[in-house]
Enzyme design. Structure first.
Site, PDB file in Angstrom:
ATOM      1  CG  LEU A   1      -1.557  -1.148   0.831  1.00 29.47           C
ATOM      2  CD1 LEU A   1      -2.793  -1.069   2.168  1.00 29.47           C
ATOM      3  CD2 LEU A   1      -2.505  -1.318  -0.207  1.00 29.47           C
TER       4      LEU A   1
ATOM      5  CG  PHE B   1      -0.219   2.630   5.437  1.00 27.25           C
ATOM      6  CD1 PHE B   1      -0.500   2.166   4.834  1.00 27.25           C
ATOM      7  CD2 PHE B   1      -0.527   4.275   5.985  1.00 27.25           C
ATOM      8  CE1 PHE B   1      -1.617   2.304   3.925  1.00 27.25           C
ATOM      9  CE2 PHE B   1      -2.181   5.063   4.885  1.00 27.25           C
ATOM     10  CZ  PHE B   1      -3.070   3.829   4.284  1.00 27.25           C
TER      11      PHE B   1
ATOM     12  CG  HIS C   1      -8.566  -7.441   9.868  1.00 24.31           C
ATOM     13  ND1 HIS C   1     -10.052  -8.335   9.957  1.00 24.31           N
ATOM     14  CD2 HIS C   1      -8.268  -7.243   9.604  1.00 24.31           C
ATOM     15  CE1 HIS C   1     -10.038  -8.662   8.739  1.00 24.31           C
ATOM     16  NE2 HIS C   1      -8.206  -8.171   8.574  1.00 24.31           N
TER      17      HIS C   1
ATOM     18  CE  LYS D   1      -3.688  -2.428  11.697  1.00 30.34           C
ATOM     19  NZ  LYS D   1      -2.707  -1.391  11.536  1.00 30.34           N
TER      20      LYS D   1
ATOM     21  NE  ARG E   1     -13.858 -10.124   4.541  1.00 28.52           N
ATOM     22  CZ  ARG E   1     -12.775  -9.024   4.620  1.00 28.52           C
ATOM     23  NH1 ARG E   1     -11.795  -9.726   4.457  1.00 28.52           N
ATOM     24  NH2 ARG E   1     -12.903  -7.911   5.633  1.00 28.52           N
TER      25      ARG E   1
ATOM     26  CE1 TYR F   1      -2.461  -6.091  11.010  1.00 31.29           C
ATOM     27  CE2 TYR F   1      -4.526  -5.911  10.211  1.00 31.29           C
ATOM     28  CZ  TYR F   1      -3.595  -5.563  10.815  1.00 31.29           C
ATOM     29  OH  TYR F   1      -3.398  -4.728   9.226  1.00 31.29           O
TER      30      TYR F   1
ATOM     31  CB  SER G   1      -7.376  -2.902  10.158  1.00 28.93           C
ATOM     32  OG  SER G   1      -7.748  -4.155   9.623  1.00 28.93           O
TER      33      SER G   1
ATOM     34  CB  SER H   1     -10.750  -6.465   1.204  1.00 26.47           C
ATOM     35  OG  SER H   1     -11.059  -6.794   2.046  1.00 26.47           O
TER      36      SER H   1
END
Length: 278
Positions: A13, A70, A112, A139, A172, A135, A110, A164
């Protein structure tokens, strides 16, 4: 703007952000653990630095207007693996930002962080934390850290809960896809918005099947243009019936919602490495 810092510049990214960020400031300092990031863009320099080393990060952020953060370990792993770059590293970024008078941190959070929420609930940016992994837990920590540093130190933050950001290879992703063009647009809006205080926004494209709601972050002016529906016919033709009892298919965290703690969430996701070459 005089100076922007980009951490995680050697990542996939980060590779798409370097060129557009180099055009937003007089100086872009890209950083990572890699020896180099290839050819540099006009106004860009590269500094190798370790997120877990506060002295290195404090020196890196000197004179910066904003940090686009990032840098992280980018998958589920043991807590000990996550602790250094993702938790201690986050503290070092915000504390160094505060000590250096940095105005804002734009953070790659994220989905997540809220990965155990049902994808049927259409959660907003105010959904409570519900991490799916260590993980994701890191976040959550970083988002709370960002909130704390706004309230106590006056450092603005925008926490982008990226869903994503990769090529669409599964069902997904028809809802969770964030195109690289929309990623760049999102980061640019997070930088250019006059004031953000502490903000959470979902990093997702304008997908017909999007499982999250960005209405409360509309003041950022983020208006994604790409839509994963263009891939739906081909993807769904190759997708067998999904198990509705499997958290992978029912939770917004996808595979991360079903893996055992400490096990890779990316292992089954078929992420295509299309890192941009400079």
């Amino acid at each position: 703007m005089k100076k922007i810092i980009l951490t995680g510049a050697a990542g996939r990214l980060g590779s798409y952000l370097r060129e557009p960020l180099s055009k937003l400031a007089d100086v872009l300092v890209s950083t990572d653990l890699a020896e180099n990031v290839g050819n540099l863009y006009e106004g860009e320099s590269y500094v190798r630095a370790d997120l877990t080393n506060f002295d290195e990060i404090k020196a890196l952020l000197k004179g910066a207007d904003m940090v686009v953060h990032f840098g992280a370990y980018g998958d589920e792993a043991s807590f000990e693996t996550i602790l250094g770059p993702n938790i201690i590293g986050a503290y070092n970024i915000w504390e160094a930002a505060a000590q250096n008078g940095v105005r804002r941190v734009v953070y790659a959070s994220s989905i997540h962080a809220v990965g155990m929420h049902s994808k049927m609930d259409f959660i907003g940016t105010d959904a409570p934390h519900r991490p799916d992994t260590f993980y994701g837990l890191a976040k959550c920590f970083s988002e709370d850290l960002a909130s704390l540093y706004w309230d106590k130190r006056g450092v603005e933050s925008v926490c982008m809960r990226i869903l994503s950001c990769a090529q669409v290879t599964n069902a997904r992703a028809l809802g969770t896809w964030l195109s690289y063009d929309d990623l760049i647009h999102l980061v640019e809006q997070c930088i250019s918005t006059p004031t953000t205080k502490f903000t959470v926004v979902y990093g997702v494209s304008n997908n017909d099947r999007v499982p999250v709601d960005n209405a409360k972050a509309s003041y950022l002016g983020y208006r994604p243009k790409d839509n994963a529906e263009q891939f739906a016919k081909e993807i769904l033709a190759e997708t067998p019936p999904l198990d509705h009892s499997d958290p992978e298919h029912m939770c917004v965290g996808g595979p991360f919602a079903s893996v055992e703690l400490g096990n890779s969430g990316l292992a089954t996701m078929n992420i295509i490495n299309d890192t941009k070459k400079s």
